[in-house]
Design an enzyme around this catalytic site. Structure first.
Site, PDB file in Angstrom:
ATOM      1  N   HIS A  89       0.880  -1.169   0.000  1.00 56.72           N
ATOM      2  CA  HIS A  89       0.000   0.000   0.000  1.00 56.72           C
ATOM      3  C   HIS A  89       0.918   1.219   0.000  1.00 56.72           C
ATOM      4  O   HIS A  89       1.437   1.617   1.035  1.00 56.72           O
ATOM      5  CB  HIS A  89      -0.892  -0.024   1.247  1.00 56.72           C
ATOM      6  CG  HIS A  89      -1.804   1.149   1.375  1.00 56.72           C
ATOM      7  ND1 HIS A  89      -3.152   1.065   1.104  1.00 56.72           N
ATOM      8  CD2 HIS A  89      -1.579   2.427   1.760  1.00 56.72           C
ATOM      9  CE1 HIS A  89      -3.710   2.245   1.310  1.00 56.72           C
ATOM     10  NE2 HIS A  89      -2.774   3.082   1.706  1.00 56.72           N
ATOM     11  N   ASP A 102      -9.565  -2.628  -6.199  1.00 59.61           N
ATOM     12  CA  ASP A 102      -9.554  -2.252  -4.776  1.00 59.61           C
ATOM     13  C   ASP A 102     -10.992  -2.225  -4.245  1.00 59.61           C
ATOM     14  O   ASP A 102     -11.400  -1.308  -3.536  1.00 59.61           O
ATOM     15  CB  ASP A 102      -8.871  -0.901  -4.575  1.00 59.61           C
ATOM     16  CG  ASP A 102      -8.582  -0.596  -3.092  1.00 59.61           C
ATOM     17  OD1 ASP A 102      -8.797  -1.480  -2.251  1.00 59.61           O
ATOM     18  OD2 ASP A 102      -8.149   0.533  -2.795  1.00 59.61           O
TER      19      ASP A 102
END
Length: 477
Positions: free
Chosen positions: A209, A332
Site C-alpha cells: 500500500h 480495490d
C-alpha cells in the site's frame, strides 16, 4: 448439454470461431437448452479478468460484504479469480484466533483455528459453491498492527507448491500467494526488512500500500480548501514508493505497488523498471476516470485512500497506462455500508466498490478515449494480473489448434469445445460485448454494498458471461 456461441471473436487474433460451452441446462443469453445455439457475432471471448486487490470483509464485517456476495459480484463483472486482502477481522496472519477477538466467533464456531483455515474451507462450512477462484494474501505483520512481522512458521505451509501431497482440495485451491498489510504501508525499519526477508524465503511477493499519512481526508489542494478538510500531499505516496524501490534494489524481492495515483510516483516506478528492478504496479478505475474535483459532485462516495488526486495526476495515470508503466488494473473493491459513507469527509471510511462496473468504466475511459485498444485493456484486467497471481491465462488459439482435426464448423469457422479440452478446469474465460452501451445501476449489483460514485454512469463494454473451469459461472442478459 452444451451451448454453442457461434461466430464469436477471439480477443487477440480476431478469428471468429464457434465456442462450445458445457451447460447444466440453465438459460443462456435468454435462451433455454432447447435453443442451444447463440448468435455471438457481436461478442468477444477472452481470458477471464483477475483482480489482485479485493476486500470481501469476511470474517468480521459481513454487514458490508461476504465471501458469497463478493464472489458473485466478481463473477458478474467478468472476473474468474481474485486475491483476498488480509484486512479481515481478525486479520489473515496465520495466528490462532482467540475467543475474545472481534470476529472470532465466525471462525471458531466453524471449527477452524485460523482465518486461513476458515477462508480455505469456506464453501464446505457454508454449504455453498462460490463462482470464482480466490487466493489469499497473508498479512505482513501480526494483526496488521505494523509492530511485529507475521511468522512464516504460521502461514508458510499454505503457500502454493509447499507439501501439496498432504493438503486437501480446498487448501490446494485457495493458497497463500502474496504478502501485504494493505490499508497501510509496512512501517520502515527492522519490521520491513524482516517482511522482505520472509518474502524472499517463501518465494512470495510484497504487495505494498504505497501511501502513508497521519492526517488528512482528501488530496491537498484547492478542492480540500474548498471542502474545508485537511489535505493529503502527493509526496506521501512517493515516500513509500522511493523507500521500497531502494530496498528492492538491495534485496531483489518483487514488490507490487497498489493503486498508484500520482505523477511523481509513476516517474519513480518508470525509472525503476528501466533499471530492471522487479517492481510492478497497478492503478484503479477511479484514478482512471475521476480526479479530486469530482469530490464536489460525489462527496464521500468518492473518498478513498490514496485520495483522488488532481486533474494533472489523472492525466499522468492515463499516460502511465499508455506507455506501459502500469502493469495491471485492480478494483480495490472496498465495501462499506451507506450509513458509514454518510458520516462526512472526516469520519467516513475510505473506499468504493468496483467489480461489477470496472470493465465498463475502463472501456469507456480508456478504449473509447483512445488510450488503449480493446486487447490491451483485456491484458491489463485479465492476462497480466492472472499471471502475477499464478493463474496463467488459457491460450485460446493454441487450444483451437490442438482441437483442429480438419473439420470446420458452420460457415468454415473452427470450433473450440471446452468439454474436449485436455484440462477443462483451466478454461477461465469472459464473454464480452465491447460495444454495448449500458447504465450502471448500483441497486442491481450482486455485491452487498452500494458505495460507488459510478451509479448512473453511461458506459460502454460489458461482461455478458463468465466461464470458470469450462462452465458458466455468471450471465448478464
Amino acid at each position: 448439454m452444451a451451448v454453442t456461441l457461434r461466430d464469436i471473436r477471439v480477443w487477440d487474433t480476431g478469428e471468429h470461431i464457434d465456442l462450445v460451452v458445457p451447460t447444466t441446462g440453465s438459460p443462456v443469453f435468454g435462451r433455454g437448452v432447447d435453443a442451444p445455439d447463440v448468435d455471438a457475432s457481436r461478442l468477444t471471448v477472452a481470458p477471464g479478468f483477475a483482480d489482485p486487490h479485493v476486500h470481501f470483509r469476511d470474517p468480521g464485517q459481513t454487514a458490508k460484504e461476504t465471501m458469497i456476495t463478493g464472489c458473485r459480484a466478481a463473477a458478474a463483472g467478468g472476473y474468474t479469480s481474485v486475491l483476498i486482502m488480509p484486512n479481515t477481522v481478525p486479520a489473515i496472519d496465520g495466528e490462532p484466533v482467540l475467543p475474545d477477538e472481534l470476529g472470532a466467533a465466525e471462525v471458531l464456531e466453524s471449527g477452524c483455528r485460523t482465518v486461513i483455515d476458515y477462508l480455505q474451507h469456506y464453501e464446505a462450512i457454508h454449504d455453498v459453491t462460490l463462482p470464482v477462484r480466490y487466493d489469499l494474501c497473508v498479512a505482513a505483520t501480526k494483526g496488521r498492527a505494523g509492530a511485529v512481522a507475521s511468522d512464516p512458521e504460521r502461514w508458510g505451509w499454505y503457500v502454493r507448491g509447499v507439501d501439496e501431497e498432504h493438503k486437501d482440495a480446498a487448501q490446494l485451491a485457495h493458497p497463500v500467494t502474496a504478502v501485504s498489510d494493505d490499508g497501510s504501508a509496512v512501517p520502515s525499519g527492522a519490521v520491513l526488512r524482516e517482511v522482505l526477508d520472509n518474502c524472499r524465503k517463501t518465494g512470495l511477493y510484497l504487495i505494498e500500500h504505497c501511501e502513508h499519512h497521519e492526517t488528512g481526508a482528501v488530496n491537498a489542494g484547492p478542492v480540500a480548501d474548498r471542502l474545508g478538510v485537511p489535505g493529503i500531499p502527493e509526496e506521501t505516496e512517493l515516500a513509500v514508493v522511493a523507500r521500497d524501490i531502494e530496498l528492492v534494489r538491495e534485496t531483489g524481492v518483487h514488490v507490487h505497488f497498489q493503486h498508484v495515483s500520482t505523477a511523481i510516483a509513476f516517474d519513480a516506478i518508470r525509472a525503476a523498471k528501466a533499471e530492471g528492478l522487479p517492481v510492478t504496479c497497478e492503478t484503479a478505475p477511479h484514478y482512471i476516470a475521476l480526479c479530486d474535483e469530482d469530490l464536489l459532485r460525489y462527496g464521500t462516495m468518492a473518498k478513498m485512500n490514496p485520495p483522488l488526486r488532481s486533474a494533472a495526476d489523472r492525466d499522468a495515470v492515463l499516460a502511465a497506462i499508455a506507455d506501459g508503466t502500469v502493469d495491471m488494473i485492480a478494483t480495490d473493491h472496498a465495501p462499506h455500508t451507506l450509513g458509514e459513507k454518510q458520516l462526512g469527509f472526516l469520519d467516513a471510511p475510505n473506499g468504493i466498490i468496483g467489480l461489477e462496473c470496472a470493465y465498463g468504466v475502463c472501456h469507456k475511459t480508456l478504449v473509447d478515449g483512445g488510450i488503449v485498444s480493446d486487447a490491451r485493456l483485456i491484458e491489463l484486467m485479465g492476462v497480466a494480473p492472472a499471471a502475477m497471481m499464478g493463474h496463467p491465462a488459457l491460450n485460446l488459439t493454441t487450444a483451437i489448434d490442438l482441437q483442429d482435426d480438419g473439420h470446420a464448423g458452420a460457415n468454415g469457422r473452427r470450433v473450440l469445445d471446452l468439454g474436449r479440452l485436455a484440462s477443462p478446469d483451466l478454461a477461465d474465460l469472459v464473454i464480452l460485448d465491447t460495444a454495448e452501451q449500458w447504465t450502471i445501476r448500483a441497486d442491481d449489483f450482486k455485491s452487498k454494498a452500494r458505495n460507488t460514485p459510478f451509479d448512473g454512469w453511461n458506459v460502454t463494454g460489458r461482461a455478458k458471461a463468465t466461464i470458470v473451469g469450462g462452465q458458466f459461472a455468471a450471465l448478464n442478459n
